[in-house]
Design an enzyme around this catalytic site. Structure first.
Site, mmCIF file in Angstrom:
data_model
loop_
_atom_site.group_PDB
_atom_site.id
_atom_site.type_symbol
_atom_site.label_atom_id
_atom_site.label_comp_id
_atom_site.label_asym_id
_atom_site.label_seq_id
_atom_site.Cartn_x
_atom_site.Cartn_y
_atom_site.Cartn_z
ATOM 1 N N THR A 1 -110.437 67.851 54.861
ATOM 2 C CA THR A 1 -109.335 68.738 53.993
ATOM 3 C C THR A 1 -109.286 69.960 54.870
ATOM 4 O OG1 THR A 1 -108.806 70.151 52.167
ATOM 5 C CG2 THR A 1 -110.945 69.011 52.392
ATOM 6 N N ASP A 2 -108.254 70.837 54.580
ATOM 7 C CA ASP A 2 -108.139 72.346 55.374
ATOM 8 C C ASP A 2 -109.239 73.320 54.275
ATOM 9 O OD1 ASP A 2 -106.515 72.463 53.142
ATOM 10 O OD2 ASP A 2 -104.848 73.228 54.063
ATOM 11 N N GLU A 3 -109.496 72.745 53.142
ATOM 12 C CA GLU A 3 -110.062 73.730 52.108
ATOM 13 C C GLU A 3 -111.655 73.835 52.561
ATOM 14 O OE1 GLU A 3 -109.758 72.814 48.175
ATOM 15 O OE2 GLU A 3 -107.584 72.283 48.216
ATOM 16 N N TYR B 1 -115.601 70.950 45.114
ATOM 17 C CA TYR B 1 -115.007 69.858 46.128
ATOM 18 C C TYR B 1 -115.010 70.357 47.540
ATOM 19 C CZ TYR B 1 -111.052 67.879 48.369
ATOM 20 O OH TYR B 1 -110.220 67.228 49.142
ATOM 21 N N LYS C 1 -116.917 68.297 50.501
ATOM 22 C CA LYS C 1 -116.073 67.625 51.742
ATOM 23 C C LYS C 1 -116.555 68.290 53.071
ATOM 24 C CE LYS C 1 -112.907 65.283 51.775
ATOM 25 N NZ LYS C 1 -112.758 63.937 51.863
HETATM 26 P P1 NAD Z 1 -107.122 60.604 45.356
HETATM 27 O O1 NAD Z 1 -108.087 61.216 44.238
HETATM 28 O O2 NAD Z 1 -105.759 60.268 44.885
HETATM 29 O O3 NAD Z 1 -107.695 59.079 45.551
HETATM 30 C C1 NAD Z 1 -109.040 58.593 46.009
HETATM 31 C C2 NAD Z 1 -109.336 57.382 45.925
HETATM 32 O O4 NAD Z 1 -110.790 57.115 46.174
HETATM 33 C C3 NAD Z 1 -109.024 56.684 44.682
HETATM 34 O O5 NAD Z 1 -108.643 55.438 44.721
HETATM 35 C C4 NAD Z 1 -110.606 56.474 44.008
HETATM 36 O O6 NAD Z 1 -110.731 55.256 43.087
HETATM 37 C C5 NAD Z 1 -111.463 56.148 45.311
HETATM 38 N N1 NAD Z 1 -112.837 56.367 45.040
HETATM 39 C C6 NAD Z 1 -113.456 57.665 44.698
HETATM 40 N N2 NAD Z 1 -114.777 57.572 44.750
HETATM 41 C C7 NAD Z 1 -115.054 56.324 45.174
HETATM 42 C C8 NAD Z 1 -116.275 55.775 45.524
HETATM 43 N N3 NAD Z 1 -117.405 56.217 45.517
HETATM 44 N N4 NAD Z 1 -116.160 54.559 46.271
HETATM 45 C C9 NAD Z 1 -114.878 54.130 46.596
HETATM 46 N N5 NAD Z 1 -113.664 54.635 46.242
HETATM 47 C C10 NAD Z 1 -113.834 55.749 45.726
HETATM 48 O O7 NAD Z 1 -107.441 61.325 46.760
HETATM 49 P P2 NAD Z 1 -106.166 61.680 47.840
HETATM 50 O O8 NAD Z 1 -105.384 63.037 47.348
HETATM 51 O O9 NAD Z 1 -105.525 60.401 48.290
HETATM 52 O O10 NAD Z 1 -107.272 61.903 48.883
HETATM 53 C C11 NAD Z 1 -107.505 60.934 49.719
HETATM 54 C C12 NAD Z 1 -108.596 61.636 50.953
HETATM 55 O O11 NAD Z 1 -107.885 62.598 51.526
HETATM 56 C C13 NAD Z 1 -109.660 62.468 50.097
HETATM 57 O O12 NAD Z 1 -110.877 62.260 51.113
HETATM 58 C C14 NAD Z 1 -109.381 63.718 50.180
HETATM 59 O O13 NAD Z 1 -110.571 64.688 50.261
HETATM 60 C C15 NAD Z 1 -108.461 63.996 51.400
HETATM 61 N N6 NAD Z 1 -107.482 65.046 51.491
HETATM 62 C C16 NAD Z 1 -106.387 64.998 50.359
HETATM 63 C C17 NAD Z 1 -105.533 66.005 50.492
HETATM 64 C C18 NAD Z 1 -104.418 65.940 49.412
HETATM 65 O O14 NAD Z 1 -103.696 67.056 49.338
HETATM 66 N N7 NAD Z 1 -104.222 65.038 48.606
HETATM 67 C C19 NAD Z 1 -105.252 66.705 51.718
HETATM 68 C C20 NAD Z 1 -106.101 66.807 52.812
HETATM 69 C C21 NAD Z 1 -107.172 65.894 52.434
HETATM 70 O O1 DAU Z 2 -105.514 71.720 50.787
HETATM 71 C C1 DAU Z 2 -105.846 70.294 50.785
HETATM 72 C C2 DAU Z 2 -106.386 69.858 49.300
HETATM 73 O O2 DAU Z 2 -104.787 70.089 48.322
HETATM 74 C C3 DAU Z 2 -106.923 68.734 49.280
HETATM 75 O O3 DAU Z 2 -108.056 68.792 49.875
HETATM 76 C C4 DAU Z 2 -107.187 68.400 47.686
HETATM 77 O O4 DAU Z 2 -107.596 66.929 47.484
HETATM 78 C C5 DAU Z 2 -106.085 68.510 46.961
HETATM 79 O O5 DAU Z 2 -106.101 68.281 45.498
HETATM 80 C C6 DAU Z 2 -105.149 69.867 47.156
HETATM 81 O O6 DAU Z 2 -106.152 70.992 46.484
HETATM 82 P P1 DAU Z 2 -105.260 71.905 45.756
HETATM 83 O O7 DAU Z 2 -106.309 72.914 44.910
HETATM 84 O O8 DAU Z 2 -104.653 73.026 46.842
HETATM 85 O O9 DAU Z 2 -104.237 71.275 45.106
HETATM 86 P P2 DAU Z 2 -103.535 71.406 43.374
HETATM 87 O O10 DAU Z 2 -102.533 70.555 43.484
HETATM 88 O O11 DAU Z 2 -104.645 71.078 42.555
HETATM 89 O O12 DAU Z 2 -103.237 72.741 43.367
HETATM 90 C C7 DAU Z 2 -102.332 73.585 44.261
HETATM 91 C C8 DAU Z 2 -101.977 74.865 43.875
HETATM 92 O O13 DAU Z 2 -101.136 74.713 42.776
HETATM 93 C C9 DAU Z 2 -103.301 75.516 43.769
HETATM 94 O O14 DAU Z 2 -103.055 76.947 44.246
HETATM 95 C C10 DAU Z 2 -103.607 75.693 42.150
HETATM 96 C C11 DAU Z 2 -102.006 75.569 41.659
HETATM 97 N N1 DAU Z 2 -101.991 74.977 40.293
HETATM 98 C C12 DAU Z 2 -102.459 73.710 40.281
HETATM 99 C C13 DAU Z 2 -102.244 73.065 38.992
HETATM 100 C C14 DAU Z 2 -102.935 71.521 38.805
HETATM 101 C C15 DAU Z 2 -101.282 75.496 39.296
HETATM 102 O O15 DAU Z 2 -100.847 76.795 39.583
HETATM 103 N N2 DAU Z 2 -101.064 74.933 38.134
HETATM 104 C C16 DAU Z 2 -101.649 73.709 38.011
HETATM 105 O O16 DAU Z 2 -101.337 73.104 36.909
#
Ligand code: NAD
Ligand code: DAU
Length: 351
Positions: free
Chosen positions: A132-134, A158, A162
């Site tokens: 992730t970019d975080e 988190y 990562k």
């Molecule tokens: P998600 O939470 O929707 O899905 C995570 C999946 O991993 C789930 O299906 C869960 O059951 C599985 N899982 C969790 N713990 C596990 C374990 N110990 N063993 C096997 N499976 C397990 O997450 P997502 O949003 O699809 O993100 C997927 C990946 O991409 C993550 O690594 C996240 O850090 C990364 N990522 C997400 C975003 C985003 O915006 N969602 C952005 C950048 C990177």
């Molecule tokens: O940047 C990549 C990341 O983006 C991934 O690595 C994470 O897995 C993914 O969850 C996401 O993280 P964020 O914290 O940016 O996403 P989230 O959707 O939780 O929140 C997006 C923005 O919105 C953040 O600034 C918090 C704000 N927010 C979120 C929720 C859930 C609100 O203002 N209200 C809310 O109820």
């Protein structure tokens, strides 16, 4: 064949569906099915023998070693993670277990498998770690976007977990020579995203007439990428990325949270003429340690691997809102917890 971990989650299930639409190569999907894993996302391929689902933990070295030796994959894509920042603030333990220890154990299983391969397969093998970019921390308003050489400054449990996993992946390349690739992506949105994250939460709440909770002043900025663009980038990095390299992936779509919420309301009002959702917007207490701004410089992957996002934010958010409007049962099954019985319902008696 290849193995994906976390393929029942949001990005993972989009990736599996895309993979099988683009290629005939079988894919083993190892997922623990935490609250975030939802096999309903994959119901359209439940009869497809190219998809082999295995419920399990990336930290289960016995299981992973058995899968590796039995199936001899040419690649592993590691997406499994605890992914929600707010949950990591309430309880970091699971994040340490899966994101750090789980990745470490997965790498250990891969290490012994990889050393046992003959030299050609060893050179061709890839371990692609999805991050992730975080991990780069937060930006001020006028700072340049994150490049791959930006220092790691994670601010939440988190992102710290990562970042740790990224460091381990890097170390296994430098120490053992395992051909790893790391991708650092910005915020994804699209179908099948669990309604705890900003965009699906706002859509689900609005449709239920509930308030739309905006943290703090709502002026935090995220850089949004439509999920299938992320999946395509991962496929491209797997195909042509250079081992040991990291690739930033982003959509060049910086938006303030309040703007996102207002856009969702406007689209819902357009799709449901006569309705009004803007009045549901409610400012609430901020997230502790809330990162102010993320922005990805995606020039490296564009230049070296010829990848560019296909969706603009306008096209992607329209598709996304329409998808949630067309899948009320998917949202309802999550809200009632019914999605958790899907495995039993759909797979019982199949094996
Ligand atoms: P998600 O939470 O929707 O899905 C995570 C999946 O991993 C789930 O299906 C869960 O059951 C599985 N899982 C969790 N713990 C596990 C374990 N110990 N063993 C096997 N499976 C397990 O997450 P997502 O949003 O699809 O993100 C997927 C990946 O991409 C993550 O690594 C996240 O850090 C990364 N990522 C997400 C975003 C985003 O915006 N969602 C952005 C950048 C990177
Ligand atoms: O940047 C990549 C990341 O983006 C991934 O690595 C994470 O897995 C993914 O969850 C996401 O993280 P964020 O914290 O940016 O996403 P989230 O959707 O939780 O929140 C997006 C923005 O919105 C953040 O600034 C918090 C704000 N927010 C979120 C929720 C859930 C609100 O203002 N209200 C809310 O109820």
């Amino acid at each position: 064949m290849i193995i994906i971990t976390g393929g029942a989650g949001f990005i993972g299930s989009n990736f599996v569906l895309d993979w099988l639409a683009q290629s005939d190569e079988p894919i083993i999907n190892l997922d623990k099915l935490t609250y975030a894993g939802n096999l309903q996302n994959l119901s359209s391929i439940s009869e497809d023998s190219r998809h082999i689902f295995v419920q399990g933990d990336i930290g289960d070295t016995q299981l992973i070693s058995r899968l590796l030796n039995e199936h001899q994959p040419r690649a592993i894509i590691n997406m499994a993670a605890e992914s929600h920042v707010d949950r990591s603030i309430h309880g970091p333990e699971d994040f340490i277990q899966t994101n750090i220890l789980g990745t470490f154990r997965l790498l250990e299983s891969v290490r012994s498998y990889w050393f046992g391969l003959e030299s050609g397969s060893r050179a061709n093998f890839r371990f692609l770690h999805v991050s992730t970019d975080e991990v780069y921390g937060t930006l001020e308003k006028n700072d340049p976007a994150f490049t791959e050489t930006h220092g790691y400054q994670p601010n939440s449990p988190y992102s710290a977990s990562k970042a740790s996993s990224d460091h381990l992946v890097r170390a296994y390349f430098h120490t053992y020579g395992i051909p790893v690739l790391t991708t650092n992506c910005s915020n994804n949105y699209g179908p099948f995203q669990f309604p705890e994250k900003l965009i699906p939460l706002m859509i689900a709440n609005a449709l239920a007439g509930k308030s739309l909770p905006v943290y703090g002043d709502g002026l935090q900025i995220r850089d949004w990428l439509y999920v299938t663009d992320h999946c395509r980038a991962i496929r491209r990095v797997l195909e042509a990325g250079i081992p040991g390299e990291t690739y930033n992936i982003g959509g060049w779509n910086e938006k303030a949270n309040i703007e996102i919420v207002q856009t969702i309301c406007a689209l819902l009002e357009e799709y449901r003429p006569g309705s009004n959702f803007q009045h549901l917007i409610t400012y609430v207490k901020d997230r502790p340690g809330h990162d102010r701004r993320y922005a990805i410089n995606a020039q490296k992957i564009e230049r070296e691997l010829n990848w560019k996002p296909a969706e603009t934010f306008d096209t992607g958010i329209r598709k996304t809102v329409a998808w949630y409007l067309n899948h009320p049962q998917w949202i309802a099954d999550i809200q009632t917890g019914a999605y958790r019985t899907w495995l039993e319902k759909n797979y019982h008696g199949r094996q």
